[in-house]
Scaffold this motif. Structure first.
Motif, mmCIF file in Angstrom:
data_model
loop_
_atom_site.group_PDB
_atom_site.id
_atom_site.type_symbol
_atom_site.label_atom_id
_atom_site.label_comp_id
_atom_site.label_asym_id
_atom_site.label_seq_id
_atom_site.Cartn_x
_atom_site.Cartn_y
_atom_site.Cartn_z
ATOM 1 N N ASP A 135 0.820 -1.224 0.000
ATOM 2 C CA ASP A 135 0.000 0.000 0.000
ATOM 3 C C ASP A 135 0.849 1.268 0.000
ATOM 4 O O ASP A 135 0.316 2.366 -0.193
ATOM 5 N N ALA A 136 2.142 1.136 0.258
ATOM 6 C CA ALA A 136 2.963 2.321 0.548
ATOM 7 C C ALA A 136 2.935 3.362 -0.573
ATOM 8 O O ALA A 136 2.766 4.563 -0.310
ATOM 9 N N ALA A 137 3.064 2.944 -1.828
ATOM 10 C CA ALA A 137 3.110 3.904 -2.932
ATOM 11 C C ALA A 137 1.789 4.663 -3.032
ATOM 12 O O ALA A 137 1.765 5.897 -3.162
ATOM 13 N N ALA A 138 0.678 3.934 -2.916
ATOM 14 C CA ALA A 138 -0.638 4.571 -3.051
ATOM 15 C C ALA A 138 -0.877 5.555 -1.901
ATOM 16 O O ALA A 138 -1.418 6.646 -2.107
ATOM 17 N N LEU B 38 0.270 1.424 14.571
ATOM 18 C CA LEU B 38 -0.551 0.609 13.668
ATOM 19 C C LEU B 38 -1.159 1.531 12.623
ATOM 20 O O LEU B 38 -1.804 2.530 12.974
ATOM 21 N N LEU B 39 -0.942 1.211 11.354
ATOM 22 C CA LEU B 39 -1.511 2.019 10.277
ATOM 23 C C LEU B 39 -2.592 1.211 9.560
ATOM 24 O O LEU B 39 -2.381 0.031 9.234
ATOM 25 N N ARG C 12 8.562 7.767 5.600
ATOM 26 C CA ARG C 12 7.744 7.692 6.819
ATOM 27 C C ARG C 12 6.582 6.710 6.663
ATOM 28 O O ARG C 12 6.167 6.064 7.614
ATOM 29 N N VAL C 13 6.043 6.613 5.432
ATOM 30 C CA VAL C 13 4.972 5.627 5.202
ATOM 31 C C VAL C 13 5.532 4.219 5.404
ATOM 32 O O VAL C 13 4.951 3.388 6.110
ATOM 33 N N ASP C 14 6.711 3.977 4.807
ATOM 34 C CA ASP C 14 7.343 2.653 4.958
ATOM 35 C C ASP C 14 7.607 2.344 6.432
ATOM 36 O O ASP C 14 7.377 1.224 6.895
ATOM 37 N N ALA C 15 8.085 3.353 7.161
ATOM 38 C CA ALA C 15 8.414 3.135 8.584
ATOM 39 C C ALA C 15 7.155 2.811 9.384
ATOM 40 O O ALA C 15 7.167 1.955 10.279
#
Ligand SMILES: CC(C)(COP(=O)(O)OP(=O)(O)OC[C@H]1O[C@@H](n2cnc3c(N)ncnc32)[C@H](O)[C@@H]1OP(=O)(O)O)[C@@H](O)C(=O)NCCC(=O)NCCSC(=O)CCC(=O)O
Length: 326
Positions: free
Chosen positions: A11-14, A56-57, A35-38
């Protein structure tokens, strides 16, 4: 059907595509790929039992497209103390002069250490105003209900504080920047990683609010216009205002006991269903298999939508409070 689930690395790219445009001040919204990846990596580590990962994301997905994110920080104060300003009221009376005066103070506190925070709600601009935010927000309360041992029984959320049309926070200008003399954006970004400077620079003595310009004083506990929807959703799900506010922009902190949320009350039968169709949350599964969706039905009559039943061993909760129309 819109589905609420934990974020995974695919989901990270989106996510980065739409959070890239998020403004400063949304401290916990990850605004770049790193930061999204982390955030996603921490999610996976936390689920694997590594408590120190502590994040938790979640995403809401429609037809395979990720539309928005929201998060939970299971325990505040793990990496560093979680600071807030506590507002206190004081009254003085002089019989000699026949005068009475009232004033408020702000005191730096770490009252929320140990609590669970709901954070990071962010919806792609083109997906706003369609009800997706309710699923993003209340989906987290369903997750908490399904995994109570992972969370504190005190939940809080820090709502973004008010800024003027030029994007300037009067609270930052007249209060916090007097002690942390740097740009709001720099302080905001640094605080997301390492907030040591807060304790080093902010005074431990009370700040007298009556010495501040009105523009700044009224911003203690005042939400940003664009965050009212986020606040409204949680207030409708059982959250209440507190005496605490954000140390950077004065945004209100709201809180609720985990067993007093609308979700917990209806799942546990503390609150009964009324007759007629209502907006409902349906959820099932655990951890990476957890799914929630927004649906409607007449639970009192035993009618729940097929979409909800498709989730499998489903649990149903009210998604809208009867008392305040939320
Ligand atoms: C906050 C969201 C996700 C909200 O999404 P939407 O704009 O689609 O929300 P919405 O469905 O239009 O509104 C949600 C509900 O609140 C109501 N509502 C909307 N605006 C309102 C207002 N000004 N006053 C009172 N109620 C309002 C709507 O009627 C709706 O209820 P009905 O369904 O009954 O009609 C989005 O606007 C966004 O991404 N904003 C930018 C990021 C942001 O500000 N995030 C919050 C920061 S604070 C934070 O992150 C901590 C809190 C948290 O994580 O939850």
């Amino acid at each position: 059907m819109d589905v609420f689930r934990l974020a995974h690395p695919d989901d990270a790219a989106a996510i980065t595509e739409f959070t890239r445009a998020a403004q400063a001040g949304l401290t916990t919204v990850p605004r770049n790929r790193e930061r999204v990846d982390a955030y996603i990596e921490a999610t996976q580590r936390f689920l694997a039992g590594e408590a120190s990962a502590n994040r938790l994301l979640f995403v809401v997905e429609r037809d395979g497209v990720v539309m928005g994110i929201s998060g939970i920080i299971p325990k505040l104060g793990v990496e560093r103390p979680f600071y807030s300003f506590k507002r206190s009221r004081h009254a003085r009376h002089s019989s000699q002069l026949g005068l009475r005066t009232e004033y408020e103070t702000l005191q730096l506190t770490t009252d929320f250490d140990g609590w669970t925070e709901l954070a990071s709600i962010y919806l792609a601009p083109e997906a706003r105003g369609q009800g997706v935010a309710r699923l993003l927000s209340l989906g987290r309360l369903c997750f908490v209900e399904a995994h109570r041992a992972l969370f504190d029984d005190r939940l809080m959320a820090d709502i973004r504080g008010w800024v003027d049309e030029a994007g300037v926070s009067p609270f930052w200008e007249h209060v916090t920047s007097k002690f942390i003399n740097t740009d709001f954006e720099i302080a905001d970004r640094l605080s997301a990683n390492d907030g040591r400077f807060i304790m080093e620079l902010l005074p431990s003595l009370p700040i007298l609010m009556n010495l501040l310009p009105d523009a700044a004083r009224i911003c203690a506990g005042r939400p940003h216009e664009i965050s009212r929807g986020a606040m409204n959703l949680l207030m409708g799900a059982g959250f209440e205002e507190t005496e605490l506010c954000d140390i950077f922009d004065g945004g209100p902190a709201i809180s609720c006991r985990a067993d007093a949320t609308l979700i917990a009350r209806t799942v546990r039968g503390v609150e009964s269903y009324r007759d007629g169709p209502q907006r409902l949350m349906a959820f099932s599964g655990a951890a990476a298999d957890f799914r929630a969706t927004l649906t409607s039905g007449d639970v009192a009559q035993g009618h729940v939508s097929e979409a909800a039943q498709a989730l499998g061993d489903v649990r149903i909760a009210l998604a809208q409070d009867r008392r305040n129309g939320q």
